[in-house]
Design a protein around this motif. Structure first.
Motif, PDB file in Angstrom:
ATOM      1  N   ALA A 144       0.942  -1.165   0.007  1.00 49.78           N
ATOM      2  CA  ALA A 144       0.134  -0.354   0.241  1.00 49.78           C
ATOM      3  C   ALA A 144       0.381   1.547   0.039  1.00 49.78           C
ATOM      4  CB  ALA A 144      -0.876   0.293   1.033  1.00 49.78           C
ATOM      5  N   LEU A 145       2.220   1.346   1.191  1.00 51.51           N
ATOM      6  CA  LEU A 145       3.175   2.704   1.078  1.00 51.51           C
ATOM      7  C   LEU A 145       3.450   2.574  -0.415  1.00 51.51           C
ATOM      8  CD1 LEU A 145       3.813   1.928   5.124  1.00 51.51           C
ATOM      9  CD2 LEU A 145       2.398   3.696   3.624  1.00 51.51           C
ATOM     10  N   ALA A 146       4.099   1.220  -0.825  1.00 53.37           N
ATOM     11  CA  ALA A 146       4.445   1.556  -2.411  1.00 53.37           C
ATOM     12  C   ALA A 146       4.020   2.223  -3.646  1.00 53.37           C
ATOM     13  CB  ALA A 146       5.397   0.350  -2.375  1.00 53.37           C
ATOM     14  N   ARG A 147       2.762   2.194  -3.797  1.00 52.45           N
ATOM     15  CA  ARG A 147       1.682   2.313  -4.492  1.00 52.45           C
ATOM     16  C   ARG A 147       1.150   3.967  -4.265  1.00 52.45           C
ATOM     17  NH1 ARG A 147      -1.671  -1.533  -3.760  1.00 52.45           N
ATOM     18  NH2 ARG A 147      -3.168  -0.559  -1.743  1.00 52.45           N
ATOM     19  N   LEU A 148       0.804   4.705  -3.283  1.00 53.87           N
ATOM     20  CA  LEU A 148       1.227   6.234  -2.094  1.00 53.87           C
ATOM     21  C   LEU A 148       2.159   7.002  -3.161  1.00 53.87           C
ATOM     22  CD1 LEU A 148      -0.541   5.884   0.910  1.00 53.87           C
ATOM     23  CD2 LEU A 148      -1.586   6.510  -1.079  1.00 53.87           C
ATOM     24  N   ALA A 149       3.650   5.827  -2.958  1.00 50.85           N
ATOM     25  CA  ALA A 149       4.639   6.769  -3.110  1.00 50.85           C
ATOM     26  C   ALA A 149       4.741   6.270  -4.909  1.00 50.85           C
ATOM     27  CB  ALA A 149       5.703   5.590  -2.374  1.00 50.85           C
ATOM     28  N   HIS A 150       4.220   6.076  -5.143  1.00 46.29           N
ATOM     29  CA  HIS A 150       4.057   5.711  -6.553  1.00 46.29           C
ATOM     30  C   HIS A 150       3.582   7.237  -7.487  1.00 46.29           C
ATOM     31  CE1 HIS A 150       2.874   4.940 -10.952  1.00 46.29           C
ATOM     32  NE2 HIS A 150       4.419   5.078 -11.213  1.00 46.29           N
ATOM     33  N   ASP A 151       2.758   6.544  -6.500  1.00 47.99           N
ATOM     34  CA  ASP A 151       1.501   8.466  -7.217  1.00 47.99           C
ATOM     35  C   ASP A 151       2.620   9.599  -6.688  1.00 47.99           C
ATOM     36  OD1 ASP A 151      -0.289   6.605  -7.447  1.00 47.99           O
ATOM     37  OD2 ASP A 151      -1.582   6.347  -5.850  1.00 47.99           O
ATOM     38  N   ALA A 152       2.649  10.010  -5.366  1.00 49.03           N
ATOM     39  CA  ALA A 152       3.659  11.052  -5.227  1.00 49.03           C
ATOM     40  C   ALA A 152       4.289  11.837  -6.608  1.00 49.03           C
ATOM     41  CB  ALA A 152       3.920  10.974  -3.361  1.00 49.03           C
ATOM     42  N   THR A 153       5.139  10.469  -6.363  1.00 53.35           N
ATOM     43  CA  THR A 153       6.663  10.598  -6.970  1.00 53.35           C
ATOM     44  C   THR A 153       5.786  10.531  -8.505  1.00 53.35           C
ATOM     45  OG1 THR A 153       7.252   8.317  -7.847  1.00 53.35           O
ATOM     46  CG2 THR A 153       8.306   8.965  -5.869  1.00 53.35           C
ATOM     47  N   SER A 154       5.117  10.676  -9.284  1.00 58.51           N
ATOM     48  CA  SER A 154       4.652  11.030 -10.877  1.00 58.51           C
ATOM     49  C   SER A 154       4.145  12.102 -10.424  1.00 58.51           C
ATOM     50  CB  SER A 154       3.355   9.612 -10.920  1.00 58.51           C
ATOM     51  OG  SER A 154       4.338   8.621 -10.494  1.00 58.51           O
ATOM     52  N   THR A 155       3.297  12.203  -9.560  1.00 58.19           N
ATOM     53  CA  THR A 155       2.942  13.471  -9.359  1.00 58.19           C
ATOM     54  C   THR A 155       3.931  14.532  -9.449  1.00 58.19           C
ATOM     55  OG1 THR A 155       0.730  13.233  -8.082  1.00 58.19           O
ATOM     56  CG2 THR A 155       1.210  14.964  -8.193  1.00 58.19           C
ATOM     57  N   TRP A 156       5.065  14.665  -8.843  1.00 66.47           N
ATOM     58  CA  TRP A 156       6.218  15.709  -8.317  1.00 66.47           C
ATOM     59  C   TRP A 156       6.957  15.232  -9.343  1.00 66.47           C
ATOM     60  CZ3 TRP A 156       6.047  19.760  -5.869  1.00 66.47           C
ATOM     61  CH2 TRP A 156       5.745  19.651  -4.242  1.00 66.47           C
ATOM     62  N   ALA A 157       7.210  14.413  -9.913  1.00 63.55           N
ATOM     63  CA  ALA A 157       8.012  14.355 -11.805  1.00 63.55           C
ATOM     64  C   ALA A 157       7.080  15.433 -12.523  1.00 63.55           C
ATOM     65  CB  ALA A 157       7.978  13.094 -12.101  1.00 63.55           C
ATOM     66  N   GLU A 158       6.038  14.737 -12.585  1.00 67.80           N
ATOM     67  CA  GLU A 158       5.214  15.516 -13.987  1.00 67.80           C
ATOM     68  C   GLU A 158       5.305  17.560 -13.431  1.00 67.80           C
ATOM     69  OE1 GLU A 158       0.478  14.473 -13.733  1.00 67.80           O
ATOM     70  OE2 GLU A 158       1.636  12.865 -14.163  1.00 67.80           O
ATOM     71  N   ILE A 159       5.135  17.750 -11.955  1.00 66.68           N
ATOM     72  CA  ILE A 159       4.821  19.041 -11.269  1.00 66.68           C
ATOM     73  C   ILE A 159       6.706  19.805 -11.474  1.00 66.68           C
ATOM     74  CG2 ILE A 159       5.278  20.579  -9.337  1.00 66.68           C
ATOM     75  CD1 ILE A 159       2.838  18.813  -8.164  1.00 66.68           C
ATOM     76  N   LEU A 160       7.871  19.170 -11.893  1.00 68.18           N
ATOM     77  CA  LEU A 160       8.713  19.228 -12.008  1.00 68.18           C
ATOM     78  C   LEU A 160       8.976  19.799 -13.439  1.00 68.18           C
ATOM     79  CD1 LEU A 160      11.386  17.792  -9.775  1.00 68.18           C
ATOM     80  CD2 LEU A 160      10.551  19.842  -9.522  1.00 68.18           C
TER      81      LEU A 160
END
Length: 129
Positions: free
Chosen positions: A91-107
């Motif tokens: 579950a935490l890996a799924r959340l981490a994936h979503d967070a890193t994908s979002t931050w990659a889009e922002i950057l």
């Protein structure tokens, strides 16, 4: 003059300088009081002016992305050292994936914004094509 702070105002205009024989062809008409923080080196040939608001947004986004990467690193360490249960790690890996994908889009969006003026200088685009 590198590494300085100067204040310009609307009292200096191109017309005033031309009348005094000071026109160097590089003057800009100011319409308001403005603080200019010059962090350039004397040998810099291209200078891009960015507002402090835009610079603050960039810094906030970089800070947020760095925090997210740090959190993912801590999560990976917990998984590696078997400190959390498998279903929790998933579950935490799924959340981490979503967070890193979002931050990659922002950057990536911020990088596109920075690349626009960079391509007008002697520098090429930075990052992904």
């Amino acid at each position: 003059m590198g590494k300085s702070i100067s204040t310009t105002s609307n009292t200096t205009t191109l017309a005033n300088q031309a009348n005094k024989g000071l026109d160097d062809g590089l003057s800009i008409v100011q319409t308001n009081q403005r603080n200019v923080i010059d962090l350039t080196s004397p040998d810099d040939t291209d200078v891009i002016i960015i507002s402090s608001h835009d610079l603050s947004n960039l810094a906030c986004d970089i800070s947020g992305a760095a925090d997210a990467l740090h959190d993912v690193g801590q999560l990976l360490a917990l998984i590696h050292y078997d400190k959390i249960q498998a279903h929790t790690a998933e579950a935490l890996a799924r959340l981490a994936h979503d967070a890193t994908s979002t931050w990659a889009e922002i950057l990536d969006t911020q990088l596109d914004t920075l690349n626009e003026p960079l391509v007008m200088t002697g520098y090429s685009k930075v990052g992904r094509s």
